[in-house]
Design a protein around this motif. Sequence first.
Motif, PDB file in Angstrom:
ATOM      1  N   THR A 201       0.843  -1.197   0.000  1.00 20.62           N
ATOM      2  CA  THR A 201       0.000   0.000   0.000  1.00 20.62           C
ATOM      3  C   THR A 201       0.872   1.238   0.000  1.00 20.62           C
ATOM      4  N   ALA A 202       0.638   2.106  -0.972  1.00 14.98           N
ATOM      5  CA  ALA A 202       1.476   3.306  -1.112  1.00 14.98           C
ATOM      6  C   ALA A 202       0.608   4.500  -1.437  1.00 14.98           C
ATOM      7  N   ALA A 203       0.826   5.587  -0.729  1.00 17.35           N
ATOM      8  CA  ALA A 203       0.136   6.848  -1.008  1.00 17.35           C
ATOM      9  C   ALA A 203       0.859   7.956  -0.270  1.00 17.35           C
ATOM     10  N   ALA A 204       0.656   9.160  -0.740  1.00 13.75           N
ATOM     11  CA  ALA A 204       1.155  10.359  -0.070  1.00 13.75           C
ATOM     12  C   ALA A 204       0.114  11.448  -0.279  1.00 13.75           C
ATOM     13  N   ALA A 205       0.272  12.544   0.402  1.00 12.28           N
ATOM     14  CA  ALA A 205      -0.622  13.696   0.251  1.00 12.28           C
ATOM     15  C   ALA A 205       0.182  14.815  -0.388  1.00 12.28           C
ATOM     16  N   GLY A 206      -0.181  15.178  -1.625  1.00  7.15           N
ATOM     17  CA  GLY A 206       0.647  16.065  -2.428  1.00  7.15           C
ATOM     18  C   GLY A 206       0.894  17.435  -1.838  1.00  7.15           C
ATOM     19  N   GLY A 207       0.073  17.862  -0.887  1.00  5.29           N
ATOM     20  CA  GLY A 207       0.257  19.185  -0.308  1.00  5.29           C
ATOM     21  C   GLY A 207       1.471  19.301   0.583  1.00  5.29           C
ATOM     22  N   CYS A 208       1.993  18.168   1.069  1.00  3.28           N
ATOM     23  CA  CYS A 208       3.128  18.198   1.998  1.00  3.28           C
ATOM     24  C   CYS A 208       3.883  16.885   1.891  1.00  3.28           C
ATOM     25  N   VAL A 209       4.952  16.884   1.116  1.00  3.48           N
ATOM     26  CA  VAL A 209       5.754  15.674   0.898  1.00  3.48           C
ATOM     27  C   VAL A 209       7.223  16.018   1.099  1.00  3.48           C
ATOM     28  N   LEU A 210       7.816  15.515   2.173  1.00  4.91           N
ATOM     29  CA  LEU A 210       9.262  15.631   2.357  1.00  4.91           C
ATOM     30  C   LEU A 210       9.897  14.401   1.733  1.00  4.91           C
ATOM     31  N   LEU A 211      10.765  14.612   0.750  1.00  5.52           N
ATOM     32  CA  LEU A 211      11.335  13.541  -0.055  1.00  5.52           C
ATOM     33  C   LEU A 211      12.851  13.616  -0.005  1.00  5.52           C
ATOM     34  N   ARG A 212      13.491  12.483   0.299  1.00  6.65           N
ATOM     35  CA  ARG A 212      14.945  12.448   0.292  1.00  6.65           C
ATOM     36  C   ARG A 212      15.429  12.609  -1.145  1.00  6.65           C
ATOM     37  N   ALA A 213      16.330  13.543  -1.370  1.00  2.22           N
ATOM     38  CA  ALA A 213      16.746  13.878  -2.730  1.00  2.22           C
ATOM     39  C   ALA A 213      17.372  12.682  -3.443  1.00  2.22           C
ATOM     40  N   GLY A 214      18.141  11.887  -2.721  1.00  2.00           N
ATOM     41  CA  GLY A 214      18.734  10.707  -3.330  1.00  2.00           C
ATOM     42  C   GLY A 214      17.694   9.721  -3.802  1.00  2.00           C
ATOM     43  N   MET A 215      16.596   9.577  -3.055  1.00  2.00           N
ATOM     44  CA  MET A 215      15.522   8.684  -3.462  1.00  2.00           C
ATOM     45  C   MET A 215      14.765   9.255  -4.654  1.00  2.00           C
ATOM     46  N   ALA A 216      14.636  10.578  -4.729  1.00  2.00           N
ATOM     47  CA  ALA A 216      13.971  11.182  -5.881  1.00  2.00           C
ATOM     48  C   ALA A 216      14.701  10.810  -7.168  1.00  2.00           C
ATOM     49  N   GLU A 217      16.021  10.820  -7.112  1.00  2.00           N
ATOM     50  CA  GLU A 217      16.807  10.454  -8.289  1.00  2.00           C
ATOM     51  C   GLU A 217      16.696   8.966  -8.578  1.00  2.00           C
ATOM     52  N   LYS A 218      16.743   8.147  -7.535  1.00  2.00           N
ATOM     53  CA  LYS A 218      16.676   6.696  -7.718  1.00  2.00           C
ATOM     54  C   LYS A 218      15.323   6.264  -8.272  1.00  2.00           C
ATOM     55  N   ALA A 219      14.243   6.896  -7.791  1.00  2.00           N
ATOM     56  CA  ALA A 219      12.891   6.533  -8.213  1.00  2.00           C
ATOM     57  C   ALA A 219      12.443   7.283  -9.459  1.00  2.00           C
ATOM     58  N   ARG A 220      13.328   8.112 -10.038  1.00  2.00           N
ATOM     59  CA  ARG A 220      13.038   8.878 -11.253  1.00  2.00           C
ATOM     60  C   ARG A 220      11.816   9.769 -11.068  1.00  2.00           C
ATOM     61  N   ILE A 221      11.865  10.572 -10.018  1.00  2.00           N
ATOM     62  CA  ILE A 221      10.791  11.515  -9.728  1.00  2.00           C
ATOM     63  C   ILE A 221      11.273  12.923 -10.104  1.00  2.00           C
ATOM     64  N   PRO A 222      10.491  13.611 -10.942  1.00  2.00           N
ATOM     65  CA  PRO A 222       9.148  13.259 -11.400  1.00  2.00           C
ATOM     66  C   PRO A 222       9.083  12.617 -12.782  1.00  2.00           C
ATOM     67  N   ASP A 223      10.203  12.419 -13.465  1.00  2.00           N
ATOM     68  CA  ASP A 223      10.157  11.936 -14.846  1.00  2.00           C
ATOM     69  C   ASP A 223       9.397  10.620 -14.984  1.00  2.00           C
ATOM     70  N   GLY A 224       9.576   9.730 -14.022  1.00  2.00           N
ATOM     71  CA  GLY A 224       8.940   8.420 -14.113  1.00  2.00           C
ATOM     72  C   GLY A 224       7.439   8.443 -13.896  1.00  2.00           C
ATOM     73  N   ILE A 225       6.906   9.556 -13.382  1.00  2.00           N
ATOM     74  CA  ILE A 225       5.461   9.658 -13.143  1.00  2.00           C
ATOM     75  C   ILE A 225       4.893  10.878 -13.866  1.00  2.00           C
ATOM     76  N   ARG A 226       5.532  11.304 -14.939  1.00  2.00           N
ATOM     77  CA  ARG A 226       5.262  12.601 -15.549  1.00  2.00           C
ATOM     78  C   ARG A 226       3.816  12.794 -16.006  1.00  2.00           C
ATOM     79  N   HIS A 227       3.111  11.698 -16.329  1.00  2.00           N
ATOM     80  CA  HIS A 227       1.739  11.829 -16.829  1.00  2.00           C
ATOM     81  C   HIS A 227       0.694  11.594 -15.747  1.00  2.00           C
ATOM     82  N   ALA A 228       1.117  11.416 -14.489  1.00  2.00           N
ATOM     83  CA  ALA A 228       0.178  11.051 -13.427  1.00  2.00           C
ATOM     84  C   ALA A 228      -0.671  12.248 -13.016  1.00  2.00           C
TER      85      ALA A 228
END
Length: 387
Positions: A201-228
Amino acid sequence: MWITVVSLAAWCWLLLCQGFFWRTDVRLPSHREPDSWPSVCVVVPARDEAAVLPTSLPSLLAQDYPGRAEVFLVDDGSTDGTGELARELARRHGGLPLTVGSPGEPPAGWTGKLWAVRHGIGLARTRDPEYLLLTDADIAHAPDSLRTLVAAARAGGYDVVSQMARLRVESLWERLVVPAFVYFFAQLYPFRWIGRKGSRTAAAAGGCVLLRAGMAEKARIPDGIRHAVIDDVALARAVKGAGGHVWLGLADRVDSVRPYPRLHDLWRMVSRSAYAQLRHNPLLLLGTVAGLALVYLVPPAAVVVGMTGGGTAMTVAGAVAWAVMAGTYLPMLRYCRQPLWLAPLLPFTALLYLLMTVDSAVQHYRGRGAAWKGRTYARPDAVPDEG
Protein backbone atom coordinates in the motif's frame (compact mmCIF):
# COMPACT_ATOMS: atom_id res chain seq x y z
CA MET A 1 -32.66 -8.97 3.01
CA TRP A 2 -29.62 -10.80 1.68
CA ILE A 3 -28.24 -7.62 0.15
CA THR A 4 -28.62 -5.92 3.52
CA VAL A 5 -26.78 -8.76 5.26
CA VAL A 6 -23.92 -8.48 2.75
CA SER A 7 -23.75 -4.73 3.39
CA LEU A 8 -23.60 -5.32 7.16
CA ALA A 9 -20.86 -7.93 6.69
CA ALA A 10 -18.92 -5.46 4.56
CA TRP A 11 -19.07 -2.89 7.35
CA CYS A 12 -17.92 -5.41 9.95
CA TRP A 13 -14.96 -6.21 7.70
CA LEU A 14 -14.16 -2.52 7.13
CA LEU A 15 -14.37 -1.83 10.85
CA LEU A 16 -11.90 -4.54 11.84
CA CYS A 17 -9.84 -5.57 8.83
CA GLN A 18 -9.08 -2.47 6.73
CA GLY A 19 -6.14 -1.16 8.72
CA PHE A 20 -8.36 0.66 11.23
CA PHE A 21 -8.60 3.34 8.55
CA TRP A 22 -11.25 5.21 10.53
CA ARG A 23 -8.92 6.09 13.39
CA THR A 24 -7.27 9.50 13.23
CA ASP A 25 -4.31 8.92 15.55
CA VAL A 26 -1.69 8.41 12.83
CA ARG A 27 0.32 11.59 13.35
CA LEU A 28 4.01 12.43 12.97
CA PRO A 29 5.97 9.69 14.74
CA SER A 30 7.87 10.58 17.87
CA HIS A 31 11.40 11.71 17.17
CA ARG A 32 14.41 13.46 18.56
CA GLU A 33 16.13 16.28 16.78
CA PRO A 34 19.26 15.30 14.83
CA ASP A 35 22.72 16.39 15.89
CA SER A 36 23.20 18.12 12.54
CA TRP A 37 20.49 19.48 10.27
CA PRO A 38 20.57 18.53 6.57
CA SER A 39 19.99 21.09 3.84
CA VAL A 40 16.47 21.32 2.43
CA CYS A 41 15.00 22.92 -0.68
CA VAL A 42 11.27 23.68 -0.75
CA VAL A 43 9.64 23.35 -4.19
CA VAL A 44 6.26 25.06 -4.73
CA PRO A 45 4.50 24.65 -8.10
CA ALA A 46 2.03 27.50 -8.58
CA ARG A 47 -0.45 28.31 -11.34
CA ASP A 48 -2.80 31.27 -10.84
CA GLU A 49 -2.43 31.22 -7.06
CA ALA A 50 -2.43 34.96 -6.28
CA ALA A 51 -5.56 34.58 -4.14
CA VAL A 52 -3.97 32.17 -1.64
CA LEU A 53 -0.26 33.02 -1.87
CA PRO A 54 -0.36 35.91 0.67
CA THR A 55 -1.36 33.38 3.33
CA SER A 56 0.69 30.35 2.32
CA LEU A 57 4.04 31.68 1.06
CA PRO A 58 4.93 33.80 4.14
CA SER A 59 4.44 30.68 6.28
CA LEU A 60 7.16 28.93 4.26
CA LEU A 61 9.51 31.88 4.31
CA ALA A 62 9.12 32.08 8.11
CA GLN A 63 10.19 28.48 8.76
CA ASP A 64 12.25 28.13 11.95
CA TYR A 65 14.74 25.66 10.51
CA PRO A 66 18.21 25.33 12.07
CA GLY A 67 19.88 24.12 8.87
CA ARG A 68 20.24 25.58 5.39
CA ALA A 69 16.92 25.93 3.57
CA GLU A 70 15.51 27.94 0.70
CA VAL A 71 12.30 28.13 -1.31
CA PHE A 72 11.85 27.67 -5.06
CA LEU A 73 8.47 28.78 -6.37
CA VAL A 74 7.75 27.70 -9.94
CA ASP A 75 5.30 29.98 -11.73
CA ASP A 76 3.52 27.60 -14.12
CA GLY A 77 2.22 30.00 -16.75
CA SER A 78 0.09 32.07 -14.38
CA THR A 79 -2.02 34.92 -15.73
CA ASP A 80 -2.76 36.58 -12.37
CA GLY A 81 0.70 37.81 -11.43
CA THR A 82 1.59 34.88 -9.17
CA GLY A 83 5.34 35.15 -9.80
CA GLU A 84 5.61 38.88 -9.18
CA LEU A 85 3.41 38.61 -6.09
CA ALA A 86 5.74 35.92 -4.72
CA ARG A 87 8.74 38.22 -5.17
CA GLU A 88 6.90 41.07 -3.48
CA LEU A 89 5.93 38.86 -0.52
CA ALA A 90 9.57 37.79 -0.13
CA ARG A 91 10.70 41.42 -0.13
CA ARG A 92 8.04 42.32 2.40
CA HIS A 93 8.37 39.38 4.81
CA GLY A 94 11.99 38.30 4.46
CA GLY A 95 12.92 34.91 5.89
CA LEU A 96 14.21 32.03 3.80
CA PRO A 97 15.71 32.90 0.40
CA LEU A 98 13.18 32.71 -2.45
CA THR A 99 13.85 31.94 -6.11
CA VAL A 100 11.01 32.28 -8.63
CA GLY A 101 11.32 30.30 -11.84
CA SER A 102 9.15 29.54 -14.86
CA PRO A 103 9.39 26.32 -16.89
CA GLY A 104 7.26 27.27 -19.88
CA GLU A 105 4.41 25.12 -21.19
CA PRO A 106 4.67 21.39 -20.44
CA PRO A 107 5.49 19.10 -23.38
CA ALA A 108 3.17 16.28 -24.40
CA GLY A 109 3.05 13.55 -21.77
CA TRP A 110 3.57 15.85 -18.78
CA THR A 111 1.00 17.26 -16.39
CA GLY A 112 1.53 20.93 -15.64
CA LYS A 113 2.20 20.39 -11.95
CA LEU A 114 4.82 17.70 -12.47
CA TRP A 115 6.52 19.74 -15.21
CA ALA A 116 6.74 22.61 -12.72
CA VAL A 117 8.02 20.25 -10.01
CA ARG A 118 10.68 18.98 -12.43
CA HIS A 119 11.83 22.53 -13.06
CA GLY A 120 11.87 23.29 -9.34
CA ILE A 121 13.85 20.16 -8.50
CA GLY A 122 16.31 21.06 -11.25
CA LEU A 123 16.86 24.48 -9.68
CA ALA A 124 17.13 22.93 -6.22
CA ARG A 125 19.77 20.39 -7.28
CA THR A 126 22.23 23.22 -7.87
CA ARG A 127 22.20 23.59 -4.06
CA ASP A 128 22.78 19.85 -3.52
CA PRO A 129 20.08 19.43 -0.82
CA GLU A 130 19.62 16.24 1.17
CA TYR A 131 15.82 16.66 1.26
CA LEU A 132 13.17 18.22 -0.92
CA LEU A 133 9.90 19.52 0.51
CA LEU A 134 7.24 19.40 -2.21
CA THR A 135 4.30 21.51 -1.11
CA ASP A 136 1.36 23.16 -2.86
CA ALA A 137 0.81 26.88 -3.15
CA ASP A 138 -2.39 26.68 -1.07
CA ILE A 139 -0.74 25.04 1.96
CA ALA A 140 0.20 27.06 5.06
CA HIS A 141 2.83 25.61 7.40
CA ALA A 142 3.36 26.27 11.10
CA PRO A 143 6.82 27.77 11.83
CA ASP A 144 8.20 24.42 13.04
CA SER A 145 6.74 22.34 10.20
CA LEU A 146 9.96 21.82 8.26
CA ARG A 147 12.09 20.95 11.29
CA THR A 148 9.55 18.39 12.57
CA LEU A 149 9.26 16.76 9.14
CA VAL A 150 13.04 16.48 8.79
CA ALA A 151 13.49 15.23 12.35
CA ALA A 152 10.83 12.55 11.83
CA ALA A 153 12.38 11.46 8.52
CA ARG A 154 15.86 11.23 10.04
CA ALA A 155 14.73 9.39 13.18
CA GLY A 156 12.54 6.88 11.32
CA GLY A 157 14.77 6.34 8.31
CA TYR A 158 11.95 7.41 5.97
CA ASP A 159 12.51 8.36 2.36
CA VAL A 160 9.12 10.11 2.29
CA VAL A 161 7.30 11.78 5.16
CA SER A 162 3.97 13.17 4.04
CA GLN A 163 1.16 14.85 5.93
CA MET A 164 -2.45 15.15 4.84
CA ALA A 165 -3.05 18.87 5.36
CA ARG A 166 -6.05 19.86 7.44
CA LEU A 167 -8.52 21.02 4.80
CA ARG A 168 -10.68 24.10 5.16
CA VAL A 169 -14.18 23.24 6.41
CA GLU A 170 -16.39 26.30 6.78
CA SER A 171 -19.24 26.40 4.27
CA LEU A 172 -22.20 24.00 4.35
CA TRP A 173 -20.96 22.02 1.38
CA GLU A 174 -17.44 21.86 2.78
CA ARG A 175 -18.89 20.38 5.99
CA LEU A 176 -20.74 17.72 4.02
CA VAL A 177 -18.03 16.81 1.51
CA VAL A 178 -14.53 17.63 2.81
CA PRO A 179 -14.27 15.37 5.91
CA ALA A 180 -15.58 12.51 3.78
CA PHE A 181 -12.83 13.17 1.22
CA VAL A 182 -10.14 12.37 3.80
CA TYR A 183 -12.23 9.49 5.20
CA PHE A 184 -12.59 7.84 1.77
CA PHE A 185 -8.90 8.40 1.01
CA ALA A 186 -7.90 6.67 4.25
CA GLN A 187 -10.30 3.85 3.46
CA LEU A 188 -8.58 3.28 0.11
CA TYR A 189 -5.06 3.76 1.53
CA PRO A 190 -5.00 2.92 5.25
CA PHE A 191 -2.23 5.01 6.78
CA ARG A 192 -1.03 2.20 9.05
CA TRP A 193 -0.44 -0.05 6.06
CA ILE A 194 1.47 2.65 4.16
CA GLY A 195 4.07 3.07 6.91
CA ARG A 196 4.62 -0.66 7.34
CA LYS A 197 7.80 -1.98 5.74
CA GLY A 198 7.02 -4.61 3.13
CA SER A 199 3.48 -3.37 2.61
CA ARG A 200 2.41 -2.79 -0.99
CA THR A 201 0.00 0.00 0.00
CA ALA A 202 1.48 3.31 -1.11
CA ALA A 203 0.14 6.85 -1.01
CA ALA A 204 1.15 10.36 -0.07
CA ALA A 205 -0.62 13.70 0.25
CA GLY A 206 0.65 16.06 -2.43
CA GLY A 207 0.26 19.19 -0.31
CA CYS A 208 3.13 18.20 2.00
CA VAL A 209 5.75 15.67 0.90
CA LEU A 210 9.26 15.63 2.36
CA LEU A 211 11.34 13.54 -0.06
CA ARG A 212 14.95 12.45 0.29
CA ALA A 213 16.75 13.88 -2.73
CA GLY A 214 18.73 10.71 -3.33
CA MET A 215 15.52 8.68 -3.46
CA ALA A 216 13.97 11.18 -5.88
CA GLU A 217 16.81 10.45 -8.29
CA LYS A 218 16.68 6.70 -7.72
CA ALA A 219 12.89 6.53 -8.21
CA ARG A 220 13.04 8.88 -11.25
CA ILE A 221 10.79 11.52 -9.73
CA PRO A 222 9.15 13.26 -11.40
CA ASP A 223 10.16 11.94 -14.85
CA GLY A 224 8.94 8.42 -14.11
CA ILE A 225 5.46 9.66 -13.14
CA ARG A 226 5.26 12.60 -15.55
CA HIS A 227 1.74 11.83 -16.83
CA ALA A 228 0.18 11.05 -13.43
CA VAL A 229 -2.90 13.13 -12.61
CA ILE A 230 -2.95 11.70 -9.07
CA ASP A 231 0.71 12.51 -8.65
CA ASP A 232 1.00 12.04 -4.88
CA VAL A 233 -0.06 8.38 -4.99
CA ALA A 234 2.14 7.81 -8.05
CA LEU A 235 5.11 9.35 -6.22
CA ALA A 236 4.67 7.07 -3.21
CA ARG A 237 4.36 4.01 -5.44
CA ALA A 238 7.54 4.96 -7.29
CA VAL A 239 9.42 5.38 -4.01
CA LYS A 240 8.20 2.04 -2.67
CA GLY A 241 8.98 0.42 -6.00
CA ALA A 242 12.56 1.66 -5.62
CA GLY A 243 12.81 0.10 -2.16
CA GLY A 244 12.01 3.25 -0.20
CA HIS A 245 10.16 3.69 3.10
CA VAL A 246 7.06 5.92 3.10
CA TRP A 247 5.10 7.43 5.98
CA LEU A 248 1.76 9.23 5.68
CA GLY A 249 -0.40 10.67 8.43
CA LEU A 250 -2.77 13.46 9.36
CA ALA A 251 -1.40 16.93 10.02
CA ASP A 252 -1.98 19.09 13.06
CA ARG A 253 -0.22 22.28 11.94
CA VAL A 254 -0.27 22.10 8.14
CA ASP A 255 -3.42 23.64 6.68
CA SER A 256 -4.98 24.10 3.28
CA VAL A 257 -6.18 27.67 2.80
CA ARG A 258 -8.04 27.09 -0.46
CA PRO A 259 -11.80 27.64 -0.12
CA TYR A 260 -14.40 25.42 -1.79
CA PRO A 261 -17.53 27.34 -0.81
CA ARG A 262 -19.90 25.91 -3.45
CA LEU A 263 -20.84 22.38 -4.40
CA HIS A 264 -19.66 23.18 -7.93
CA ASP A 265 -16.12 23.88 -6.65
CA LEU A 266 -15.97 20.62 -4.72
CA TRP A 267 -17.51 18.71 -7.62
CA ARG A 268 -14.76 19.92 -9.97
CA MET A 269 -12.06 19.09 -7.42
CA VAL A 270 -13.24 15.47 -7.11
CA SER A 271 -14.43 14.75 -10.64
CA ARG A 272 -11.25 15.97 -12.33
CA SER A 273 -9.31 12.93 -11.09
CA ALA A 274 -11.87 10.34 -9.96
CA TYR A 275 -11.89 8.38 -13.22
CA ALA A 276 -8.09 8.58 -13.42
CA GLN A 277 -8.06 6.88 -9.99
CA LEU A 278 -9.98 4.05 -11.68
CA ARG A 279 -7.38 3.90 -14.47
CA HIS A 280 -10.05 4.97 -16.99
CA ASN A 281 -11.43 1.42 -16.80
CA PRO A 282 -15.22 1.04 -17.35
CA LEU A 283 -15.29 -2.24 -15.42
CA LEU A 284 -13.62 -0.61 -12.42
CA LEU A 285 -16.16 2.21 -12.70
CA LEU A 286 -19.07 -0.25 -12.62
CA GLY A 287 -17.52 -2.07 -9.68
CA THR A 288 -16.96 1.19 -7.80
CA VAL A 289 -20.53 2.36 -8.34
CA ALA A 290 -21.88 -1.02 -7.23
CA GLY A 291 -19.57 -1.06 -4.21
CA LEU A 292 -20.51 2.46 -3.10
CA ALA A 293 -24.19 1.62 -3.45
CA LEU A 294 -23.86 -1.66 -1.52
CA VAL A 295 -21.77 -0.25 1.32
CA TYR A 296 -23.20 3.25 1.75
CA LEU A 297 -26.68 3.36 0.21
CA VAL A 298 -28.12 -0.04 1.11
CA PRO A 299 -28.19 0.49 4.93
CA PRO A 300 -30.49 3.56 4.94
CA ALA A 301 -32.55 2.08 2.10
CA ALA A 302 -32.98 -1.13 4.12
CA VAL A 303 -34.19 0.85 7.13
CA VAL A 304 -36.79 2.66 5.01
CA VAL A 305 -37.94 -0.52 3.23
CA GLY A 306 -37.98 -2.50 6.48
CA MET A 307 -40.09 0.10 8.28
CA THR A 308 -42.59 0.23 5.41
CA GLY A 309 -43.27 -3.51 5.31
CA GLY A 310 -39.98 -5.23 4.61
CA GLY A 311 -39.76 -6.78 8.05
CA THR A 312 -38.06 -6.21 11.38
CA ALA A 313 -34.95 -8.21 10.48
CA MET A 314 -34.23 -5.98 7.50
CA THR A 315 -34.76 -2.85 9.59
CA VAL A 316 -32.40 -4.07 12.32
CA ALA A 317 -29.69 -5.22 9.91
CA GLY A 318 -29.83 -1.93 7.99
CA ALA A 319 -29.81 0.12 11.20
CA VAL A 320 -26.80 -1.75 12.59
CA ALA A 321 -24.84 -1.29 9.34
CA TRP A 322 -25.77 2.41 9.28
CA ALA A 323 -24.71 2.78 12.92
CA VAL A 324 -21.31 1.14 12.25
CA MET A 325 -20.86 3.44 9.25
CA ALA A 326 -21.66 6.54 11.28
CA GLY A 327 -19.49 5.37 14.16
CA THR A 328 -16.43 4.99 11.93
CA TYR A 329 -17.01 8.52 10.61
CA LEU A 330 -17.10 10.19 14.04
CA PRO A 331 -13.29 10.36 14.55
CA MET A 332 -12.86 12.15 11.22
CA LEU A 333 -15.56 14.67 12.10
CA ARG A 334 -13.80 15.33 15.41
CA TYR A 335 -10.48 15.78 13.61
CA CYS A 336 -12.09 18.26 11.21
CA ARG A 337 -13.78 20.01 14.17
CA GLN A 338 -17.25 19.41 12.80
CA PRO A 339 -20.56 18.63 14.56
CA LEU A 340 -21.08 14.92 15.15
CA TRP A 341 -24.67 15.00 13.90
CA LEU A 342 -23.19 14.98 10.37
CA ALA A 343 -22.19 11.31 10.80
CA PRO A 344 -25.59 9.79 9.83
CA LEU A 345 -25.54 11.91 6.65
CA LEU A 346 -22.55 9.99 5.26
CA PRO A 347 -24.78 7.98 2.83
CA PHE A 348 -25.91 11.27 1.24
CA THR A 349 -22.29 12.38 0.87
CA ALA A 350 -21.36 8.98 -0.58
CA LEU A 351 -24.13 9.42 -3.15
CA LEU A 352 -22.58 12.76 -4.13
CA TYR A 353 -19.18 11.08 -4.57
CA LEU A 354 -20.80 8.32 -6.64
CA LEU A 355 -22.31 10.94 -8.96
CA MET A 356 -19.01 12.86 -9.13
CA THR A 357 -17.23 9.65 -10.15
CA VAL A 358 -19.75 8.92 -12.90
CA ASP A 359 -19.49 12.52 -14.08
CA SER A 360 -15.70 12.19 -14.17
CA ALA A 361 -16.06 9.24 -16.56
CA VAL A 362 -18.61 11.10 -18.70
CA GLN A 363 -16.31 14.12 -18.98
CA HIS A 364 -13.41 11.84 -19.89
CA TYR A 365 -15.30 10.27 -22.78
CA ARG A 366 -16.38 13.72 -23.92
CA GLY A 367 -12.72 14.72 -24.11
CA ARG A 368 -12.84 16.98 -21.08
CA GLY A 369 -11.51 14.59 -18.46
CA ALA A 370 -8.70 15.46 -16.01
CA ALA A 371 -9.14 19.16 -16.79
CA TRP A 372 -7.67 21.68 -14.36
CA LYS A 373 -6.89 25.39 -14.66
CA GLY A 374 -7.27 25.52 -18.41
CA ARG A 375 -5.49 22.25 -19.23
CA THR A 376 -6.91 18.87 -20.22
CA TYR A 377 -4.70 15.80 -19.96
CA ALA A 378 -4.81 12.71 -22.12
CA ARG A 379 -5.08 9.28 -20.56
CA PRO A 380 -1.58 7.81 -19.94
CA ASP A 381 -1.79 5.08 -22.60
CA ALA A 382 -2.53 7.76 -25.21
CA VAL A 383 0.80 9.48 -24.55
CA PRO A 384 3.94 8.35 -26.40
CA ASP A 385 6.70 7.07 -24.16
CA GLU A 386 9.78 9.31 -24.16
CA GLY A 387 11.96 6.38 -23.16
